[in-house]
Enzyme design. Structure first.
Site: not given
Ligand code: NAP
Length: 313
Positions: A132, A135-136
């Site tokens: 992701c 997200c990261d």
């Protein structure tokens, strides 16, 4: 018999459970083998509103679970191996043996990111391997990352990652990309993206600090090389977790449950779907939580004998 059973304990299922429990519906929540869902695979979550300093994914999910329990939701661990949504009440078989019955069902079983299945991949999730970018990506500011995949997700994530002053290389197993032309053009026009096409990833290389490289094989020559990198983002698609439904709910051609637009109603009255199992577009914790709330409200109205389409909206 239960009034409502919620399947899945990601942000969608737990939000549905909070709302249902507060409405005195006594939801039973069934937790599979990935309690907390995909967020438990990430480290810090910085984009969930209400946490200005961020929060660790597993902690966020623990908090949501506690909140649902506080209002009376009950949890049990188990794997739904079969569902009969033809007869009423609906019946679910858990772990192949126990059968439970319920008037309504909230399906929030999520989607799982597909993995390559190569050595070094699974064990380094959260240590440089991610599924992701949204997200990261932020954690790779100024570093080198590789994106594996040739579809729209890979192109979108590659473009997104260049915003972090990151060196981005796309690794794809064929010479042609699968992505739509507009997404391909956008990626090709981005000078910060380099390409390794016709390359099959064979191993993620890591040391005690995390990922250091991705070994790839040239499909024509068979020659292997190691691409030095700090992160490997796998973007080869997601698989909605719907196998246990055995085709009883209407899905699109990629297996995502179809809902009546603007609601969480499936084609079977009394069965509601929320979160990533019905959403391949946004796939965010906050959007999953939002649809979880919708499913609980839709379910409540349904049980009151007031189906969603009668809301007069
Ligand atoms: P996808 O379209 O299925 O593409 C998956 C990519 O991963 C393909 O290029 C595929 O290679 C590669 N791949 C699959 N298995 C692999 C393996 N084992 N090893 C190496 N490579 C592998 O998935 P997606 O990109 O996640 O998109 C899913 C859907 O969401 C699509 O309909 C897409 O259009 C949509 N989407 C739209 C947007 C947007 O419009 N903004 C953004 C994201 C996603 P091959 O090409 O060789 O099969």
């Amino acid at each position: 018999m239960h009034k409502v059973v919620v399947l899945g304990t990601g942000p969608a299922g737990l939000t549905a459970a909070i709302y249902l429990a507060r409405a005195n519906m006594n939801p039973l929540v069934i937790e599979g083998n990935e309690p907390g869902g995909q967020l438990t695979l990430t480290t810090e979550v910085e984009n969930f509103p209400g946490f200005p300093d961020g929060i660790m994914g597993p902690e966020l999910m623990q908090n949501m679970r506690k909140q649902a329990e506080r209002f009376g939701a009950t949890f049990r661990t188990g794997w739904v191996t079969n569902a009969d949504l033809v007869r009423r009440p609906f019946s679910l078989t858990i772990d192949g043996t126990e059968e439970i019955q319920t008037e309504t069902l909230v399906v929030s079983t999520g989607a799982s990111a597909k993995l390559l299945g190569i050595p070094g991949e699974k064990e380094n999730i959260g240590r440089g391997v991610s599924t992701c970018a949204t997200c990261d990506g932020f954690f790779f500011r100024g570093k080198r990352v590789v994106i594996v995949g040739g579809g729209d997700s890979a192109m979108e994530e590659a473009n997104f990652l260049t915003k972090f002053d990151t060196e981005v290389k796309v690794v794809h197993r064929r010479n042609e990309l699968r992505a739509s032309k507009i997404m391909q053009d956008r990626a090709h026009n981005n000078q910060k993206i380099t390409w390794s096409l016709n390359s099959t990833p064979t191993e993620v290389i890591a040391n005690e600090k995390g990922v250091t490289g991705l070994k790839v094989k040239d499909n024509d020559t068979g020659i292997e090389e190691i691409i030095e990198t700090d992160g490997v983002f796998i973007a080869i698609g997601h698989r909605p977790n719907t196998a246990f439904l055995q085709g009883q709910l209407k899905t699109d051609e990629t297996g995502y449950i179809m809902v009546t637009p603007g609601t969480t109603e499936t084609n079977i009255p009394g069965v509601f779907a929320c979160g990533d199992v019905q959403d391949h577009r946004y796939r965010q914790a906050i959007t999953a939580a939002g649809t979880g709330c919708m499913a609980a409200l839709d379910c409540e109205k349904y049980l009151e004998g007031n189906a969603v389409h009668n809301w007069g909206m």
